[in-house]
Design a protein around this motif. Structure first.
Motif, PDB file in Angstrom:
ATOM      1  N   LEU A 255       0.827  -1.203   0.000  1.00  0.00           N
ATOM      2  CA  LEU A 255       0.000   0.000   0.000  1.00  0.00           C
ATOM      3  C   LEU A 255       0.865   1.258   0.000  1.00  0.00           C
ATOM      4  O   LEU A 255       0.507   2.276  -0.629  1.00  0.00           O
ATOM      5  N   TYR A 256       2.008   1.204   0.695  1.00  0.00           N
ATOM      6  CA  TYR A 256       2.932   2.340   0.718  1.00  0.00           C
ATOM      7  C   TYR A 256       3.512   2.617  -0.669  1.00  0.00           C
ATOM      8  O   TYR A 256       3.769   3.776  -1.031  1.00  0.00           O
ATOM      9  N   LEU A 257       3.700   1.566  -1.469  1.00  0.00           N
ATOM     10  CA  LEU A 257       4.285   1.715  -2.813  1.00  0.00           C
ATOM     11  C   LEU A 257       3.233   1.864  -3.905  1.00  0.00           C
ATOM     12  O   LEU A 257       3.567   1.786  -5.098  1.00  0.00           O
ATOM     13  N   ALA A 258       1.979   2.060  -3.539  1.00  0.00           N
ATOM     14  CA  ALA A 258       0.891   2.053  -4.520  1.00  0.00           C
ATOM     15  C   ALA A 258       1.096   3.078  -5.619  1.00  0.00           C
ATOM     16  O   ALA A 258       0.821   2.809  -6.800  1.00  0.00           O
ATOM     17  N   GLU A 259       1.594   4.290  -5.262  1.00  0.00           N
ATOM     18  CA  GLU A 259       1.771   5.322  -6.285  1.00  0.00           C
ATOM     19  C   GLU A 259       2.832   4.937  -7.297  1.00  0.00           C
ATOM     20  O   GLU A 259       2.721   5.274  -8.483  1.00  0.00           O
TER      21      GLU A 259
END
Length: 1182
Positions: A255-259
């Motif tokens: 989720l932290y790396l979603a972008e």
């Protein structure tokens, strides 16, 4: 919300196989500075140009040499010598990265030292690189703070990769390091030590990569982590610490790396190099074809060093988190570009996934996305979705496990409607792949699990509909439950419908004929295993329900039976029973088709009854519905009787008796299932059939009970009549499998059917729904008018004489020529004569029929029925009306037609097994009537085709035909008369053709008998009557070609009609028909001409006597023809040709003198004038 496309370092070839050329250029550039040259602006321009176009290597090398030579001339100091390996780099001239010459620079040769095998050299190069880059960056920031412009040229093209605030030398160094790290060459990449990664610009780049969504930074971090082990947190939060696949693919970290994942779509249509790295990391410990081994046995040593062993459960968890967060949440719910990227990523993952993880990847959201796209051909992603499906099917191949997983996933998340929604045949083609017994068994077991262990199925909206307001989800809980229930029923419906279809893939093809006997037996036994599994599933789920829990164990069968937690609907139970009936029908058909091969089949019916008895006797299991007392009694009777018949069948050898037992057993089984489907409708006939079984098989029925003996006393009906009556009562509203079972029983007992039973069947075919049987008083007032026009013929002028034979009236009333086939015109004399000629029952005396007799227009087709027969017929029709009321059909006749079609199948069986019996005539007469009735019935086309096909194949073209002397000639004459009348007056071409063929067949039957001359003349009188109508009535549609064909086949008939034709031809009112009659007469005369030298003198004498007898009539006809010649030239020519053939025949038979003796003088003059040379031989004779 499509992402903005921008150039990036990821657009350069980053994988090892694409980076050789880049490194080659870089190494060549390094070689130029081994002598100590600085990398100024002009040299940078040349190096950048060469890196962009490798094909111009030689040309650029010359330009570089010139530039270096020019720099040597401008400098006053001598060239500095390069230090040896390991020497300090401080004295080496630097590259000016700023406009001023006194600004710090970057020594490019440090990149070569970073790849040195000597660790001390690598460390020194790394420290020097960090120091120089730090000084360069500080000077660059200081200069920008003063507002001064950079006077140097850029070392590389501008790229939007987050390095805008870095000095050009720093940007060049970082990008070159990335290209070197991504290289697949076995280089000591440990030269990129922590000192480089701790640089302020690089660290900040990694730190903000996740926030701004920089996939290049994530890609670099993963590649560095793959090549070298970095234990500290140099990558910030971009990579977890410590780094493991479980930590990296954790939900929170993804989720932290979603972008970063979302922004990786900028380089479409090419897939960003980040994704192959992530897929390899995700599937590193998997095998592609089996999940028995969780870790590969043959792995690269470097890969082993970079990972810790992971259990298969951890790998599956990683895949689930990756799919839910990356594919579903980040990409599928975003723009079209990112949806396309998600499909491309999945195509990278699918080949490497174990079977158990396929269902995780083919999730609910993915399947709904595919359905949304494929349901609309105008969708932007339509081609991409089609490509994804095609590639997915190719990846499945012939792997049964993968095929099952894909089918289950697609159908589960689409509620069994994937093909119908997407308008494809994806699931259908996948199901067709199961052509082996192991594959079918695997698929059946998975379907059973899908049916019983159903998960929560939600009807998620499409991605396009997720932008609705909050109120769109505010529906009641009851509505949601109803929607979910409907989806579950739809899926279960597909499971029930698909399971029996699997057996079609296991059918023996045409090549099986060449198989050895043992191979065929093995195939049949293997197929039986699949049949039993499907039968067990359908029986358990369709017939029974568990009262305590959802699982029941049968100690007798040593099996555990399971039901869904929520009871299935009655409609699904009914569907299970119907599929079970079809399954038993297919098994019985297979036994029938291979009966001649001598192969013994496993009895699926016995297996089903055994399973049924076992489950029925378990206390905690009950039938899916409560039976009435009558149905329960019939249910138990049928079960008991089937068991006794099965035991008796096993005792006797294969043969006719065994076939009867087997057919009756399957009929009882089908009827048992029908009792469950249609409560209260079949209990009575079921009990009567059990009594028939006792009569037919006394040994099997000896149970010591007499409670079912309903027929006592002397008035006991024939067993076969009762059996036929019960079989007929099953046909109106039964299922197709039950009707097939009825046909098999009828086929087994066909040879024993009585004439009364046969009449019962024929009356059904003839029966029509035409209002009340007895007309009211008001209807008799019009009886006289009806009698005057009983044929329904309207007087009309004939437009064209030539076209009279092809006219088809446009009105809706039947033509009188159809009286043979219409119930209005079929009186007692036809039906009773049919009964009389068989000698099967007593009937009233038949009045003698004269040619002037008027036929009644009232419907008395049922007058030959007794009360019992009438009531039985009414019971059959009552079933039709009852079904009509239930189904809401507007046409009772349309309900009656399917019933007649089923009865016709019984008649076809009878005709096939009894082609030469006298009863064939009775069957023919009724079928002929029904054939024409079908032309006047709404929706009667199927009936017409079916009857026509049966009569043509089983009667007219049969190898045998009735030849018994018990057949009365008078009955044959009645049938012949009606056939001729239909051929003469029918407005329907098909009826006329049918009547002509009937005439040929009836004449063949008549001619097979040894008839006297008077009997032959009686037959000829029928033709005379029809010819009278032909010559006198223009409405006659009789064709001369038909009469000629009759005479050609039966010359004796032509000789009997010769004198009559000569007389009528002379008095014909129509020139057209007169000329046609001449052709018929000529056909008869040809039979009098000798055809060869081998014929006997006696035959010549008989022909001469016959013709001599008719010479006066011939001369009279010639006189009338030559006196009044036709006006048309073609018809005059036909008259001359006819007269010429007469003269030639007379001369050939030496009848010239007799001919001239009868010929009148004035006619002789006409002959000389009209016939010319043809009459010259007769002049010499006179």
């Amino acid at each position: 919300m499509g992402s903005k496309k921008r150039p990036s370092i990821s657009q350069d070839p980053l994988d090892g196989e694409n980076n050789d050329s880049v490194e080659e250029v870089s190494m060549e550039t390094d070689e130029e500075f081994e002598k100590g040259e600085t990398f100024n602006a002009k040299t940078a321009v040349s190096a950048a140009s060469r890196s962009m176009n490798i094909m111009e290597r030689r040309k650029k090398r010359k330009e570089l040499d010139k530039a270096r030579h020019r720099l040597d001339c401008e400098k006053e100091q001598p060239k500095a010598k390069m230090p040896s390996e390991g020497a300090p780099l401080a004295d080496t001239p630097s590259v000016p990265s700023m406009a001023a010459a006194n600004q710090p620079g970057l020594h490019v040769n440090v990149f070569r030292d970073l790849a040195s095998a000597d660790s001390s050299v690598r460390e020194a190069a790394a420290e020097s690189l960090v120091v120089e880059l730090s000084e360069v960056q500080k000077a660059y920031e200081k200069q920008r703070g003063k507002g001064e412009e950079d006077g140097t040229l850029q070392l590389e093209a501008e790229k939007d990769d987050g390095l805008e605030d870095c000095a050009p030398s720093l940007r060049y160094a970082i990008r070159r390091l990335i290209r070197g790290v991504s290289s697949s060459r076995e280089l000591p990449l440990q030269a990129l030590p922590t000192e480089v990664l701790k640089a302020s610009g690089v660290h900040d780049w990694f730190k903000r990569a996740a926030e701004v969504g920089d996939p290049d930074a994530l890609y670099l971090a993963l590649k560095l982590q793959e090549k070298i082990q970095v234990d500290d947190e140099v990558f910030g939060k971009l990579l977890p610490h410590p780094f493991t696949s479980e930590n990296f693919f954790g939900r929170d970290h993804l989720l932290y790396l979603a972008e970063c994942f979302k922004e990786s779509s900028f380089c479409l249509p090419r897939v960003h190099s980040l994704w192959p790295v992530m897929v390899n990391l995700l599937t590193l410990d998997m095998t592609t074809h089996s999940e028995d081994v969780a870790v590969r046995s043959t792995s690269v040593k470097k890969q082993k060093r970079n990972r810790k062993g992971s259990s298969f459960e951890d790998i599956a968890k990683n895949i689930r988190c990756f799919h839910e967060v990356v594919i579903e949440r980040s990409l599928l719910q975003s723009s079209h570009d990112r949806k396309l990227l998600a499909l491309d990523i999945l195509l990278l993952i699918l080949p490497k996934l174990p079977v158990s993880c396929i269902k995780v990847v083919l999730s609910n959201k993915l399947v709904h996305c595919l359905m949304d796209v494929l349901s609309n051909k105008d969708s932007w992603l339509y081609s991409a979705a089609q490509h994804f499906l095609k590639e997915s099917l190719d990846l499945v191949g012939d792997d049964n496990d993968r095929c099952v997983s894909v089918i289950t996933s697609l159908q589960k998340h689409s509620s069994g409607r994937f093909d119908s929604i997407t308008r494809t045949q994806t699931v259908k083609n996948l199901v067709a792949k199961f052509n082996t017994v192991p594959g079918c068994l695997l698929f059946v077991q998975d379907l059973i699990s899908l049916f019983v262990d159903e998960g929560p199925i939600t009807d998620e909206p499409s991605d396009q509909s997720q932008t609705t307001d909050e109120n769109s989800d505010l529906c009641s809980s009851e509505d949601k439950e109803t929607l979910a229930s409907g989806n579950i029923d739809s899926l279960k419906n597909w499971v029930i419908d698909t399971m029996p279809r699997v057996l079609k893939n296991l059918k023996l093809d045409s090549n099986a004929k060449s198989w050895p006997h043992t191979e065929i037996v093995k195939h049949i036994e293997a197929k039986f295993r699949v049949q039993t599994e499907i039968t067990k599933f359908l029986a358990v789920q369709g017939l029974f329900s568990a009262s305590l829990g959802t699982e029941v164990t049968s100690f007798e069968l040593q099996e555990k039976f399971k039901w869904p937690k929520a009871a299935i609907s009655s409609s699904l139970c009914r569907m299970c029973i119907e599929q079970l009936q079809s399954l038993l029908e297919d098994a019985q058909r297979g036994e029938s088709s291979h009966a001649s091969t001598g192969i013994e089949f496993n009895d699926l019916g016995s297996y089903f009854v055994c399973l049924l008895n076992t489950l029925y006797n378990i206390p905690s299991v009950s039938l899916y519905r409560t039976l009435t007392s009558e149905d329960e009694k019939a249910f138990k009777k049928l079960l008991s009787m089937e068991s006794r018949l099965s035991q008796e069948e096993r005792k006797i050898r294969p043969g006719l008796d065994a076939n009867k037992l087997h057919a009756f057993r399957y009929l009882l089984i089908q009827l048992l299932l029908q009792v469950l489907i249609r409560p209260g409708e079949f209990s009575e006939v079921a009990l009567e059939l059990t009594i028939c079984c006792k009569k037919a098989f006394p040994a099997a029925a000896d149970d010591g009970s007499s409670e079912d003996e309903e027929y006592d006393g002397n008035d006991v009906p024939e067993f076969m009549d009762v059996l036929v009556d019960n079989l007929l009562s099953l046909l109106p509203q039964s299922s197709s499998p039950l009707c097939f079972a009825v046909e098999q029983v009828f086929k087994s007992f066909c040879d024993d059917i009585t004439d009364a039973g046969l009449l019962q069947i024929l009356r059904v075919v003839k029966k029509d729904l035409k209002g009340p049987r007895h007309p009211t008083a008001s209807s008799y007032g019009d009886e006289e008018d009806d009698d005057d026009d009983f044929l329904g013929i309207e007087e009309a002028e004939e437009a064209d004489e030539v076209g009279t034979d092809d006219i088809v009236d446009s009105d809706g009333h039947a033509d009188g020529a159809d009286e043979l086939l219409r119930p209005e015109d079929t009186d007692d004399r036809v039906a009773k004569k049919d009964v009389d000629l068989m000698g099967t029952e007593r009937v009233e005396a038949i009045d003698e029929v004269t040619k002037n007799e008027e036929l009644s227009a009232s419907d008395d087709s049922d007058d030959d029925m007794d009360d019992d027969a009438m009531f039985r017929m009414d019971s059959y029709i009552a079933r039709i009306f009852k079904e009509r009321k239930i189904s809401g059909s507007d046409s009772a006749q349309s309900q009656l037609i399917p019933f007649k079609l089923r009865v016709l199948s019984l008649l076809e069986i009878y005709l096939q097994r009894n082609p030469g019996k006298p009863q064939v005539l009775m069957v023919y007469s009724y079928l002929a009537q029904a054939y024409v009735n079908s032309h006047m019935t709404e929706g009667g086309e199927p009936l017409k085709q079916r009857i026509g096909g049966i009569v043509q194949k089983k009667v007219f073209k049969a190898k045998d035909y009735p030849k018994s002397d018990d057949i009365q000639l008078h009955s044959l004459e009645i049938l012949l008369e009606k056939s001729l009348k239909s051929a003469s007056r029918s407005r329907y071409k098909t009826v006329s053709s049918f009547a002509q063929t009937s005439t040929f067949w009836l004449l063949k039957v008549i001619h097979s008998r040894d008839l006297s001359k008077s009997e032959l003349e009686s037959v000829a009188n029928n033709f005379q009557n029809i010819l009278v109508d032909y010559f006198s009535n223009k409405k006659s549609r009789l064709k001369a070609g038909f009469i000629k064909e009759v005479i050609r086949r039966h010359s004796w008939l032509g000789l009997l009609l010769f004198g009559f034709l000569l007389e009528k031809c002379g008095t014909a009112k129509s020139e057209f028909r007169q000329i046609e009659a001449l052709d018929v007469i000529d056909c008869i005369i040809k039979t009098c001409i000798p055809t060869g030298k081998g014929e006997k003198d006696q035959d010549d004498s008989s022909r001469a006597k016959f013709l001599k007898k008719n010479v006066p009539a011939i001369c009279e006809l010639m006189e009338k023809l030559l006196t009044t010649m036709p006006e048309k030239q073609s018809r005059r020519a036909e008259v001359r040709r006819f007269c010429t053939r007469i003269l030639n025949t007379v001369s050939m038979l030496n009848l010239n003198k007799a001919f001239l003796k009868v010929l009148k003088p004035d006619v002789r003059v006409l002959c000389e004038h009209q016939l010319g040379e043809a009459f010259h031989p007769f002049k010499s004779s006179s």
